[in-house]
Scaffold this motif. Structure first.
Motif, short mmCIF file in Angstrom:
data_model
loop_
_atom_site.label_atom_id
_atom_site.label_comp_id
_atom_site.label_asym_id
_atom_site.label_seq_id
_atom_site.Cartn_x
_atom_site.Cartn_y
_atom_site.Cartn_z
N LYS A 27 0.95 -1.21 0.32
CA LYS A 27 0.25 -0.27 0.28
C LYS A 27 0.87 1.26 -0.19
CE LYS A 27 -3.95 -2.05 0.36
NZ LYS A 27 -5.05 -2.60 -0.50
N ARG A 28 1.87 1.40 -0.70
CA ARG A 28 3.27 2.19 -0.32
C ARG A 28 3.45 2.28 0.43
NH1 ARG A 28 2.81 -0.38 -4.36
NH2 ARG A 28 2.78 0.04 -6.34
N ALA A 66 2.68 6.98 1.40
CA ALA A 66 1.94 7.76 0.53
C ALA A 66 1.05 8.23 1.92
CB ALA A 66 0.67 6.88 0.02
N GLN A 68 -1.60 9.20 4.48
CA GLN A 68 -2.93 8.59 5.80
C GLN A 68 -3.35 7.17 4.30
OE1 GLN A 68 -3.06 8.93 9.15
NE2 GLN A 68 -3.07 10.51 8.99
N ASP A 69 -3.88 6.61 5.03
CA ASP A 69 -4.65 5.31 4.41
C ASP A 69 -6.02 5.63 4.00
OD1 ASP A 69 -5.99 3.02 3.67
OD2 ASP A 69 -4.90 1.86 4.23
N LEU A 70 -6.68 6.09 2.56
CA LEU A 70 -7.46 7.11 2.68
C LEU A 70 -8.53 6.08 2.23
CD1 LEU A 70 -6.61 9.08 -0.93
CD2 LEU A 70 -6.05 9.36 2.12
N GLY A 117 0.01 13.11 4.61
CA GLY A 117 0.38 13.20 5.77
C GLY A 117 1.76 12.69 6.50
N SER A 139 -0.66 16.38 -2.08
CA SER A 139 -1.73 15.87 -3.11
C SER A 139 -2.94 16.70 -2.08
CB SER A 139 -2.13 14.72 -3.12
OG SER A 139 -2.52 13.93 -1.52
N1 ACO Z 1 -4.76 5.32 0.95
C1 ACO Z 1 -4.49 4.04 0.86
N2 ACO Z 1 -4.83 3.25 0.05
C2 ACO Z 1 -3.44 3.91 -0.78
C3 ACO Z 1 -2.84 5.26 -0.64
C4 ACO Z 1 -3.05 5.77 0.18
N3 ACO Z 1 -2.69 6.50 0.73
N4 ACO Z 1 -1.55 4.98 -1.74
C5 ACO Z 1 -1.69 3.70 -1.96
N5 ACO Z 1 -2.72 3.01 -1.67
C6 ACO Z 1 -3.09 1.31 -2.19
C7 ACO Z 1 -3.98 1.99 -2.99
O1 ACO Z 1 -5.46 1.69 -3.82
C8 ACO Z 1 -3.04 0.60 -3.94
O2 ACO Z 1 -3.87 -0.55 -3.70
P1 ACO Z 1 -4.79 -2.08 -4.21
O3 ACO Z 1 -3.46 -2.46 -4.85
O4 ACO Z 1 -5.44 -2.64 -3.17
O5 ACO Z 1 -5.09 -0.96 -5.14
C9 ACO Z 1 -2.21 0.29 -3.64
O6 ACO Z 1 -2.18 1.07 -3.00
C10 ACO Z 1 -1.06 0.65 -4.82
O7 ACO Z 1 -0.88 1.85 -5.49
P2 ACO Z 1 -1.27 2.48 -6.65
O8 ACO Z 1 -1.99 3.93 -6.90
O9 ACO Z 1 -1.97 1.14 -7.12
O10 ACO Z 1 0.42 2.67 -6.72
P3 ACO Z 1 1.01 3.70 -8.24
O11 ACO Z 1 2.97 3.21 -7.95
O12 ACO Z 1 0.69 3.44 -9.20
O13 ACO Z 1 1.04 4.89 -6.90
C11 ACO Z 1 0.96 6.29 -5.94
C12 ACO Z 1 1.10 5.18 -5.57
C13 ACO Z 1 0.96 7.60 -6.40
C14 ACO Z 1 1.58 7.23 -3.94
C15 ACO Z 1 -0.64 6.26 -5.61
O14 ACO Z 1 -1.10 5.64 -4.69
C16 ACO Z 1 -1.59 7.00 -4.60
O15 ACO Z 1 -1.51 8.57 -5.78
N6 ACO Z 1 -1.75 7.01 -3.78
C17 ACO Z 1 -2.31 8.68 -3.07
C18 ACO Z 1 -1.81 8.88 -2.01
C19 ACO Z 1 -2.46 10.58 -1.14
O16 ACO Z 1 -3.64 10.81 -1.74
N7 ACO Z 1 -2.48 10.26 -0.02
C20 ACO Z 1 -2.77 11.07 1.03
C21 ACO Z 1 -2.44 12.62 1.44
S1 ACO Z 1 -3.34 13.09 2.15
C22 ACO Z 1 -3.38 12.95 3.51
O17 ACO Z 1 -2.19 11.71 4.02
C23 ACO Z 1 -3.22 13.79 4.84
#
Ligand code: ACO
Length: 286
Positions: A27-28, A66, A68-70, A117, A139
């Motif tokens: 989940k990165r 990546a 917080q876990d959304l 986060g 993001s």
């Molecule tokens: N929350 C939950 N799941 C996540 C998150 C996240 N922040 N980031 C990645 N994952 C999950 C994906 O849903 C995917 O799950 P799956 O295999 O069950 O489908 C898995 O991790 C791999 O993610 P991919 O998107 O397929 O990987 P990729 O390498 O292509 O992209 C990236 C990675 C760019 C990080 C993308 O996943 C992304 O944009 N994630 C969201 C990042 C984000 O906006 N985080 C929140 C910030 S705001 C805050 O933290 C308060």
């Protein structure tokens, strides 16, 4: 090598370096509530673990985090306010209070993604080194929330307002070079040299007296919000506190090694640790 094992975090301690690894690579290293509870516990243990001299925060599988876990931190907790409060408290405690106030030096090792986060632990650490091709992104604006908890605050405190506004409002990704240019990290290195760069920095830190280093990092952080009078007063008292607590007697040992033994140059290096004579620094080693 000592290890702490958790479901979502690994800790490996080797030669004084504690590698704290967010461990949800699939989940990165997105931060779920369970990961926050594990990190909170691991950092509390490390603070008093005598085997850990320097703490390094990194992620498994080539990514820092990546954010917080959304799904698990946001969507699933939206209908569970009690658990949301508990998870948010743990998240904020380890990402800010624990790391920012940590009694030992802390280094963020950033490769791959560092999003949202994850800027909290990035900026709470005393030092940060990234791979040149790391990807940073505030993001939040791209999916409808503010850079919350303390993200907006710690980013605004770390970089010039133009950079803070640009990246928070655009949510545009940037690399390690740009992160270094705007002052968000210390420097960027090619990815294959990242671990070595972290080890080199940790080695340098371990050569300093831990008590002096601790007081120095606390002082550098705290004076930022003081006026001049408060800073004079605080630094004078903090200086006395070092002398009272410092097992190395760094002041006298440093003076002895420079003035009497001509053994080192403080401009370039730290005095040699572990050289107290009869438990006491003396200007006459004989
Ligand atoms: N929350 C939950 N799941 C996540 C998150 C996240 N922040 N980031 C990645 N994952 C999950 C994906 O849903 C995917 O799950 P799956 O295999 O069950 O489908 C898995 O991790 C791999 O993610 P991919 O998107 O397929 O990987 P990729 O390498 O292509 O992209 C990236 C990675 C760019 C990080 C993308 O996943 C992304 O944009 N994630 C969201 C990042 C984000 O906006 N985080 C929140 C910030 S705001 C805050 O933290 C308060």
């Amino acid at each position: 090598m000592a290890e702490y094992k958790y479901e979502n975090v690994k800790v490996e301690i080797r030669d004084g370096l504690a590698w704290v690894i967010l461990n949800r690579p699939e989940k990165r290293n997105a931060m779920s509530p369970a990961l926050h509870y594990d990190m909170d516990d691991a950092l509390a243990r490390l603070e008093t673990d005598p085997e850990a001299a320097v703490v390094i925060i990194r992620g498994a599988g080539g990514n820092f985090s990546a954010g917080q876990d959304l799904k698990k931190f946001f969507r699933e907790l939206d209908t569970n306010p009690a658990e949301k409060k508990k998870a948010a408290e743990a998240a904020n405690r380890w990402r800010w209070e624990r790391i920012y106030n940590f009694r030992k030096p802390t280094i963020a090792m950033v490769e791959g993604y560092c999003v949202g986060g994850a800027f909290m632990q990035l900026l709470a650490c005393d030092f940060a080194i990234a791979a040149e091709d790391a990807t940073f992104s505030l993001s939040e604006v791209n999916w409808g929330i503010l850079p919350g908890a303390l993200v907006a605050k710690v980013v605004s405190d770390s970089v010039l307002p133009r950079h803070a506004l640009y990246y928070a409002c655009l949510g545009e990704a940037f690399d390690g070079h740009e992160a270094a240019r705007i002052g968000m990290i210390n420097f960027a290195v090619p990815k294959d040299r990242l671990e070595k760069a972290i080890e080199d920095l940790a080695e340098k830190l371990m050569k300093k007296s831990p008590e002096v280093l601790r007081a120095t990092k606390q002082a550098m952080r705290h004076v930022r919000t003081m006026d001049f009078g408060q800073a004079y007063d605080y630094l004078a008292e903090k200086g006395k506190a070092i002398r009272a607590n410092d097992k190395e007697d760094s002041y006298n040992t440093g003076l002895r090694q420079f003035l009497d033994e001509k053994g080192y140059k403080p401009t370039f290096e730290a005095f040699k640790r572990g050289t107290l004579i009869g438990g006491k620094a003396t200007s006459d080693p004989k």
